[in-house]
Design an enzyme around this catalytic site. Structure first.
Site, PDB file in Angstrom:
ATOM      1  NE  ARG A 161       1.371  -5.393  23.758  1.00 38.68           N
ATOM      2  CZ  ARG A 161       1.105  -5.009  22.660  1.00 38.68           C
ATOM      3  NH1 ARG A 161      -0.259  -5.635  22.041  1.00 38.68           N
ATOM      4  NH2 ARG A 161       1.647  -3.942  21.979  1.00 38.68           N
ATOM      5  CD  GLU A 200       3.633  -7.988  23.346  1.00 33.20           C
ATOM      6  OE1 GLU A 200       4.184  -7.194  23.641  1.00 33.20           O
ATOM      7  OE2 GLU A 200       2.655  -8.384  22.381  1.00 33.20           O
ATOM      8  NE  ARG A 259      -6.038  -6.139  17.637  1.00 38.15           N
ATOM      9  CZ  ARG A 259      -4.905  -5.757  18.065  1.00 38.15           C
ATOM     10  NH1 ARG A 259      -4.225  -5.080  17.220  1.00 38.15           N
ATOM     11  NH2 ARG A 259      -4.254  -6.235  19.404  1.00 38.15           N
ATOM     12  CB  ALA A 262       2.205  -9.522   7.553  1.00 37.60           C
ATOM     13  CG  ASP A 281       4.404  -3.319  18.091  1.00 38.69           C
ATOM     14  OD1 ASP A 281       5.768  -3.408  18.086  1.00 38.69           O
ATOM     15  OD2 ASP A 281       3.621  -4.165  17.512  1.00 38.69           O
ATOM     16  CB  SER A 305      -1.880   1.914  16.741  1.00 37.37           C
ATOM     17  OG  SER A 305      -2.019   0.476  16.908  1.00 37.37           O
TER      18      SER A 305
HETATM   19  P1  NAD Z   1       6.614  -7.500   8.392  1.00 36.50           P
HETATM   20  O1  NAD Z   1       7.824  -7.956   9.082  1.00 36.50           O
HETATM   21  O2  NAD Z   1       5.548  -8.628   7.739  1.00 36.50           O
HETATM   22  O3  NAD Z   1       6.547  -6.211   7.578  1.00 36.50           O
HETATM   23  C1  NAD Z   1       7.496  -5.150   7.864  1.00 36.50           C
HETATM   24  C2  NAD Z   1       7.911  -4.474   6.618  1.00 36.50           C
HETATM   25  O4  NAD Z   1       9.036  -3.276   7.068  1.00 36.50           O
HETATM   26  C3  NAD Z   1       8.947  -5.415   6.052  1.00 36.50           C
HETATM   27  O5  NAD Z   1       8.760  -5.459   4.480  1.00 36.50           O
HETATM   28  C4  NAD Z   1      10.414  -4.602   6.043  1.00 36.50           C
HETATM   29  O6  NAD Z   1      11.205  -4.939   4.684  1.00 36.50           O
HETATM   30  C5  NAD Z   1       9.895  -3.148   6.345  1.00 36.50           C
HETATM   31  N1  NAD Z   1      10.852  -2.343   6.549  1.00 36.50           N
HETATM   32  C6  NAD Z   1      11.583  -2.529   7.789  1.00 36.50           C
HETATM   33  N2  NAD Z   1      12.509  -1.397   8.061  1.00 36.50           N
HETATM   34  C7  NAD Z   1      11.922  -0.332   7.251  1.00 36.50           C
HETATM   35  C8  NAD Z   1      12.444   0.783   6.851  1.00 36.50           C
HETATM   36  N3  NAD Z   1      13.304   1.413   7.630  1.00 36.50           N
HETATM   37  N4  NAD Z   1      11.624   1.614   6.031  1.00 36.50           N
HETATM   38  C9  NAD Z   1      10.752   0.865   5.247  1.00 36.50           C
HETATM   39  N5  NAD Z   1      10.391  -0.187   5.311  1.00 36.50           N
HETATM   40  C10 NAD Z   1      10.960  -0.985   6.228  1.00 36.50           C
HETATM   41  O7  NAD Z   1       5.775  -6.960   9.587  1.00 36.50           O
HETATM   42  P2  NAD Z   1       4.018  -6.739   9.816  1.00 36.50           P
HETATM   43  O8  NAD Z   1       3.462  -8.019  10.393  1.00 36.50           O
HETATM   44  O9  NAD Z   1       3.550  -6.087   8.619  1.00 36.50           O
HETATM   45  O10 NAD Z   1       3.909  -5.731  11.031  1.00 36.50           O
HETATM   46  C11 NAD Z   1       4.538  -4.510  10.930  1.00 36.50           C
HETATM   47  C12 NAD Z   1       4.928  -3.606  12.272  1.00 36.50           C
HETATM   48  O11 NAD Z   1       3.572  -3.525  12.842  1.00 36.50           O
HETATM   49  C13 NAD Z   1       5.382  -4.624  13.414  1.00 36.50           C
HETATM   50  O12 NAD Z   1       6.426  -3.966  13.881  1.00 36.50           O
HETATM   51  C14 NAD Z   1       4.415  -5.190  14.355  1.00 36.50           C
HETATM   52  O13 NAD Z   1       4.917  -5.385  15.341  1.00 36.50           O
HETATM   53  C15 NAD Z   1       3.690  -4.262  14.182  1.00 36.50           C
HETATM   54  N6  NAD Z   1       1.979  -4.438  14.652  1.00 36.50           N
HETATM   55  C16 NAD Z   1       1.488  -3.636  15.427  1.00 36.50           C
HETATM   56  C17 NAD Z   1       0.123  -3.902  15.561  1.00 36.50           C
HETATM   57  C18 NAD Z   1      -0.871  -2.938  16.531  1.00 36.50           C
HETATM   58  O14 NAD Z   1      -1.838  -3.271  16.816  1.00 36.50           O
HETATM   59  N7  NAD Z   1      -0.171  -1.647  16.600  1.00 36.50           N
HETATM   60  C19 NAD Z   1      -0.647  -5.104  15.117  1.00 36.50           C
HETATM   61  C20 NAD Z   1       0.232  -5.858  14.248  1.00 36.50           C
HETATM   62  C21 NAD Z   1       1.504  -5.546  13.963  1.00 36.50           C
END
Ligand code: NAD
Length: 361
Positions: A56, A67, A123, A150, A238, A303
């Site tokens: 991407r 992105e 997804r 989330a 990621d 992932s």
């Molecule tokens: P978010 O910000 O809603 O939630 C992240 C959570 O992690 C928060 O509640 C935070 O308090 C917690 N956290 C942070 N540091 C921590 C630690 N050391 N120990 C325990 N908990 C901790 O984010 P989200 O939307 O849930 O996304 C989570 C991650 O997934 C992000 O990094 C996002 O970029 C990634 N993501 C990846 C994909 C994929 O396809 N691989 C898709 C969507 C999101």
């Protein structure tokens, strides 16, 4: 053909808003939709070689990344705009938001525009669960989720439906996030338990999902926390400089990726040499490569999220909108002059109409 004031049906692109996506999930059912997404992603991963693929295209900033993620199978094309801003949480905004487009290749005309913040969570969960169905121990019943933001509940529901996980162990550095996940998961009948430390949360889990958001090389899982036989679904690492697993965990594991050239830049494997052996998930799905070979293997799904997953998701939504037209609204997105060469004439007529209606500015 149509005019600016009355566009033709071809020029009207179905748009699925956030509200309509929520209605769609309610109408189809979250469980059914997650399974449909996993089935379509699996089917498209089986056709992997036909897709145009590229890492991407990111624009990085101090606070995050924006992105675009394009791909095409030669007949259809998809593009997602997605951001990742870990600091957004403190601002009261979401970390990840997205929208996307599905188009036909022969004319280049869009077929669908859609919100993709919800769809990305769906997804991602469907892809994670699909990978775990191939990689986790067939007897896996318990999953720890580290990071209860989330993505968390989507992951839990997908793993129940697609993998057969029965119990979820939750841990987050922010207890409010865990309390929110406990409430939401109780409502859908998932047996979720909150833990005060990540050590306790992962200790007896068959699968560990890491979905934290922090733009740094974090060590959410150190080597001593991972036992033989566990499957790790690492989704939060990621971005360049944003990882969740200690390098030693990777060195003990069999590693599976989506599109390896992108994962080398953004995934956990950015910590390893560029020629370190990994297996792309589509090879496993196609029967070309082995996955877990013994009950003691540690497997990692590294992932990062790949464009073909979004392509599959948009295709599922496009098909659903075809069956439920009220779930989209027509957007006047494509200029459609009576004479395709006379775009100017179409504008001139509209300006004339505005002038005769007395417009002054
Ligand atoms: P978010 O910000 O809603 O939630 C992240 C959570 O992690 C928060 O509640 C935070 O308090 C917690 N956290 C942070 N540091 C921590 C630690 N050391 N120990 C325990 N908990 C901790 O984010 P989200 O939307 O849930 O996304 C989570 C991650 O997934 C992000 O990094 C996002 O970029 C990634 N993501 C990846 C994909 C994929 O396809 N691989 C898709 C969507 C999101």
């Amino acid at each position: 053909m149509g005019s600016l004031l009355s566009p033709s049906p071809l020029a009207l692109v179905p748009f699925v808003s956030v509200a309509q996506m929520m209605t769609l999930v309610g109408r189809v059912g979250l469980d059914t939709l997650l399974k449909s997404l996993a089935d379509q992603i699996e089917a498209d991963f089986r056709r992997w070689p036909v897709f145009d693929k590229m890492p991407r295209v990111p624009i990085h900033s101090r606070d995050g990344v924006i992105e675009v993620m394009p791909t095409s199978d030669g007949s259809y094309y998809s593009l997602k705009y997605v951001n990742g801003h870990p600091a957004n949480l403190a601002r009261g905004y979401q970390t990840v938001t997205a929208f996307g487009l599905f188009a036909r290749v022969d004319t280049g005309y869009p077929l669908l525009l859609s919100e993709m913040t919800l769809l990305t969570a769906l997804r991602t969960a469907a892809t994670s669960a699909l990978a775990a169905r191939y990689l986790a121990s067939p007897s896996a019943k318990t999953m720890a989720i580290i990071g209860n933001g989330a993505q968390c509940e989507f992951q839990a529901v997908a793993f129940r439906e697609i993998v057969g996980v029965e119990t979820i162990h939750l841990f987050d550095v922010n207890p409010d996030a865990t309390a929110k996940a406990m409430r939401n998961l109780a409502e859908v009948g998932i047996d979720a338990r909150a833990f005060a430390t990540r050590e306790e949360a992962v200790a007896r889990a068959d699968i560990i999902t890491t979905c934290t958001a922090d733009k740094r090389n974090a060590t959410i899982l150190t080597d001593n926390l991972v036992g033989s036989g566990q499957h790790i679904n690492a989704i939060g690492g990621d971005c360049p400089g944003k990882t969740e697993l200690h390098r030693d965990v990777l060195l003990r594991a069999k590693i599976f990726t989506e599109f390896t050239p992108q994962s080398r830049i953004e995934g956990e494997i950015q910590q390893l040499d560029d020629d370190y052996p990994v297996t792309e998930l589509w090879r496993l799905i196609s029967g070309d490569a082995p996955g877990r070979e013994t009950e003691r293997d540690i497997t990692v799904f590294d992932s990062v999220g790949f464009a073909i997953e979004d392509f599959a998701a948009l295709r599922v939504i496009h098909d659903l909108v075809g069956r439920h037209p009220d779930l989209a609204e027509p957007l006047d997105l494509i200029a459609d002059p009576d004479d395709p060469r006379d775009l100017y004439g179409m504008l001139k007529r509209a300006l004339g109409t505005a002038a005769s209606n007395g417009a002054t500015d």
